[in-house]
Write a protein that holds these residues in place. Structure first.
Motif, PDB file in Angstrom:
ATOM      1  N   GLY A   1       9.481 -38.641  29.611  1.00 56.03           N
ATOM      2  CA  GLY A   1       8.990 -39.936  29.145  1.00 56.03           C
ATOM      3  C   GLY A   1       9.542 -40.355  27.798  1.00 56.03           C
ATOM      4  N   ALA A   2      10.332 -39.490  27.148  1.00 56.12           N
ATOM      5  CA  ALA A   2      10.871 -39.827  25.823  1.00 56.12           C
ATOM      6  C   ALA A   2      11.780 -41.058  25.847  1.00 56.12           C
ATOM      7  CB  ALA A   2      11.605 -38.622  25.238  1.00 56.12           C
ATOM      8  N   PRO A   3      12.708 -41.203  26.816  1.00 55.66           N
ATOM      9  CA  PRO A   3      13.526 -42.435  26.836  1.00 55.66           C
ATOM     10  C   PRO A   3      12.691 -43.702  26.960  1.00 55.66           C
ATOM     11  CG  PRO A   3      14.507 -40.755  28.242  1.00 55.66           C
ATOM     12  CD  PRO A   3      13.162 -40.245  27.846  1.00 55.66           C
ATOM     13  N   ARG A   4      11.645 -43.658  27.799  1.00 55.62           N
ATOM     14  CA  ARG A   4      10.785 -44.838  27.936  1.00 55.62           C
ATOM     15  C   ARG A   4      10.060 -45.122  26.625  1.00 55.62           C
ATOM     16  NH1 ARG A   4       7.927 -47.768  31.885  1.00 55.62           N
ATOM     17  NH2 ARG A   4       5.977 -48.614  31.072  1.00 55.62           N
ATOM     18  N   ALA A   5       9.614 -44.055  25.936  1.00 57.00           N
ATOM     19  CA  ALA A   5       8.929 -44.244  24.662  1.00 57.00           C
ATOM     20  C   ALA A   5       9.849 -44.900  23.634  1.00 57.00           C
ATOM     21  CB  ALA A   5       8.411 -42.906  24.146  1.00 57.00           C
ATOM     22  N   LEU A   6      11.118 -44.490  23.620  1.00 60.38           N
ATOM     23  CA  LEU A   6      12.065 -45.086  22.679  1.00 60.38           C
ATOM     24  C   LEU A   6      12.350 -46.548  23.012  1.00 60.38           C
ATOM     25  CD1 LEU A   6      14.605 -42.134  22.305  1.00 60.38           C
ATOM     26  CD2 LEU A   6      13.061 -43.001  20.540  1.00 60.38           C
ATOM     27  N   ARG A   7      12.416 -46.885  24.316  1.00 61.96           N
ATOM     28  CA  ARG A   7      12.725 -48.255  24.718  1.00 61.96           C
ATOM     29  C   ARG A   7      11.515 -49.180  24.565  1.00 61.96           C
ATOM     30  NH1 ARG A   7      14.644 -45.750  29.364  1.00 61.96           N
ATOM     31  NH2 ARG A   7      12.902 -46.714  30.488  1.00 61.96           N
ATOM     32  N   ARG A   8      10.370 -48.725  25.016  1.00 57.42           N
ATOM     33  CA  ARG A   8       9.205 -49.602  25.127  1.00 57.42           C
ATOM     34  C   ARG A   8       8.257 -49.537  23.931  1.00 57.42           C
ATOM     35  NH1 ARG A   8       8.247 -51.093  30.502  1.00 57.42           N
ATOM     36  NH2 ARG A   8      10.269 -51.259  31.564  1.00 57.42           N
ATOM     37  N   HIS A   9       8.232 -48.420  23.216  1.00 56.31           N
ATOM     38  CA  HIS A   9       7.217 -48.251  22.173  1.00 56.31           C
ATOM     39  C   HIS A   9       7.812 -47.833  20.826  1.00 56.31           C
ATOM     40  CE1 HIS A   9       4.642 -48.414  25.677  1.00 56.31           C
ATOM     41  NE2 HIS A   9       5.127 -47.273  26.138  1.00 56.31           N
ATOM     42  N   PRO A  10       8.872 -48.488  20.361  1.00 56.62           N
ATOM     43  CA  PRO A  10       9.419 -48.099  19.050  1.00 56.62           C
ATOM     44  C   PRO A  10       8.453 -48.389  17.907  1.00 56.62           C
ATOM     45  CG  PRO A  10      10.458 -50.117  19.831  1.00 56.62           C
ATOM     46  CD  PRO A  10       9.632 -49.591  20.974  1.00 56.62           C
ATOM     47  N   GLY A  11       7.671 -49.457  18.030  1.00 51.47           N
ATOM     48  CA  GLY A  11       6.698 -49.765  16.985  1.00 51.47           C
ATOM     49  C   GLY A  11       5.638 -48.686  16.863  1.00 51.47           C
ATOM     50  N   GLU A  12       5.204 -48.146  17.995  1.00 50.17           N
ATOM     51  CA  GLU A  12       4.212 -47.067  17.975  1.00 50.17           C
ATOM     52  C   GLU A  12       4.791 -45.821  17.320  1.00 50.17           C
ATOM     53  OE1 GLU A  12       0.481 -45.253  18.812  1.00 50.17           O
ATOM     54  OE2 GLU A  12       1.180 -47.335  18.764  1.00 50.17           O
ATOM     55  N   ILE A  13       6.069 -45.542  17.572  1.00 51.04           N
ATOM     56  CA  ILE A  13       6.707 -44.377  16.956  1.00 51.04           C
ATOM     57  C   ILE A  13       6.770 -44.542  15.444  1.00 51.04           C
ATOM     58  CG2 ILE A  13       8.860 -43.068  16.781  1.00 51.04           C
ATOM     59  CD1 ILE A  13       9.370 -43.679  19.718  1.00 51.04           C
ATOM     60  N   VAL A  14       7.127 -45.742  14.977  1.00 50.58           N
ATOM     61  CA  VAL A  14       7.181 -45.992  13.532  1.00 50.58           C
ATOM     62  C   VAL A  14       5.804 -45.833  12.902  1.00 50.58           C
ATOM     63  CG1 VAL A  14       7.650 -47.740  11.778  1.00 50.58           C
ATOM     64  CG2 VAL A  14       9.199 -47.489  13.725  1.00 50.58           C
ATOM     65  N   LYS A  15       4.780 -46.356  13.575  1.00 44.70           N
ATOM     66  CA  LYS A  15       3.414 -46.220  13.057  1.00 44.70           C
ATOM     67  C   LYS A  15       2.987 -44.759  12.982  1.00 44.70           C
ATOM     68  CE  LYS A  15      -0.250 -46.637  15.512  1.00 44.70           C
ATOM     69  NZ  LYS A  15      -1.320 -47.109  16.433  1.00 44.70           N
ATOM     70  N   LEU A  16       3.350 -43.982  14.002  1.00 44.38           N
ATOM     71  CA  LEU A  16       2.990 -42.567  14.009  1.00 44.38           C
ATOM     72  C   LEU A  16       3.753 -41.788  12.945  1.00 44.38           C
ATOM     73  CD1 LEU A  16       2.839 -41.980  17.862  1.00 44.38           C
ATOM     74  CD2 LEU A  16       0.911 -41.880  16.258  1.00 44.38           C
ATOM     75  N   ILE A  17       5.016 -42.190  12.675  1.00 49.91           N
ATOM     76  CA  ILE A  17       5.774 -41.528  11.613  1.00 49.91           C
ATOM     77  C   ILE A  17       5.062 -41.705  10.272  1.00 49.91           C
ATOM     78  CG2 ILE A  17       7.909 -41.644  10.271  1.00 49.91           C
ATOM     79  CD1 ILE A  17       9.370 -42.261  12.889  1.00 49.91           C
TER      80      ILE A  17
END
Length: 279
Positions: A35-51
């Motif tokens: 699911g990592a590729p989908r997370a990078l494509r669809r949820h980059p904002g969520e990744i930035v928030k989690l960082i």
């Protein structure tokens, strides 16, 4: 006889339960990476928030500077211990001047990567398990699935990716904290000359040791986030179940950190020696 029979039955079923648990973990980890590729494509904002959340923390943790300050303090005092032990041990055989070399090797190869992994487990990992566990028991994860959003990439894959990204600045501060402790303790407390410290410390501090230790920590944070997301995502039993999941996840991830650190160190340093006593 009535008390022995249940114990025998549980003992017979233990290997099967252990095998089932290994399969559940393996399938979950595979789905997280898938699911990592989908997370990078669809949820980059969520990744930035989690960082940002993983790096600085939330609530009371954010007031003290978050995970950056905690990990830096832990590695700082570990570096102080390395400097003290190295000086006392080398002084006993009359070579106290080479103690910076011992501090450099111990700090870069052992204490900083290992303690950084432990600190990540009890800070980032425990927070991840409690967050996902709270979402599971409050049916927030079910609500995400109802909205046709695959919950595993959105909740688990994003957290694993954020942990792998945020470890870079965290490890930079952790390494600097350990090296700063080496310098302060040896130069200002044990009166090792500044020139002597610089000569022996940088003579035996091989750049590849820092690179290798970074990959050690990267592998450890990946394992830590995978373990903690599994226990949080699969938590059951209400608030008490979440607390139990946090405890089990911390125990599991600490064991995994020790094993991963040992295996990677053996793989790196068994056939690739960057330590040469002759300089």
């Amino acid at each position: 006889m009535s008390t022995i029979a249940p114990k025998l039955t549980a003992a017979r079923r233990a290997p099967g339960r252990a095998l089932d648990s290994i399969g559940q973990h393996g399938l979950f980890y595979f789905r997280v990476f898938a699911g990592a590729p989908r997370a990078l494509r669809r949820h980059p904002g969520e990744i930035v928030k989690l960082i940002a959340e993983l790096g600085t923390g939330t609530g009371a943790l954010a007031l003290v500077g978050g995970s950056v300050v905690i990990i830096t303090f832990i590695t700082f005092f570990a570096g102080g211990v390395a400097a003290a032990q190295g000086f006392e041990s080398s002084s006993n055989v009359g070579v106290g001047s080479v103690s910076p070399a011992l501090a450099a090797i111990f700090t870069s190869r052992l204490s900083t990567p290992l303690l950084a992994g432990v600190a990540l487990s009890v800070t980032l990992g425990a927070a991840t398990t409690s967050q996902l566990g709270a979402m599971r028991i409050s049916e927030e994860i079910d609500a995400i699935e109802v909205m046709a959003i695959p919950s595993l990439p959105y909740l688990a894959s994003t957290r694993v990716l954020a942990g792998m990204i945020v470890i870079t600045p965290l490890y930079v501060f952790a390494t600097l904290g350990g090296f700063a402790a080496n310098y302060l303790f040896l130069v200002f407390y044990y009166d090792v000359g500044t020139g002597n410290f610089s000569h022996y410390f940088f003579l035996y501090l091989h750049p590849l040791d820092i690179v290798f230790s970074y990959f050690q920590v990267l592998a450890m944070v990946t394992v830590v986030m995978l373990v903690h997301t599994f226990f949080g995502y699969t938590a059951t039993g209400g608030p008490a179940g979440v607390g139990e999941a946090v405890g089990r996840s911390v125990r599991s991830s600490l064991s995994a950190v020790m094993i991963v650190n040992l295996l990677i160190a053996m793989a790196i340093y068994a056939n690739f020696n960057t330590f040469h006593l002759a300089g």
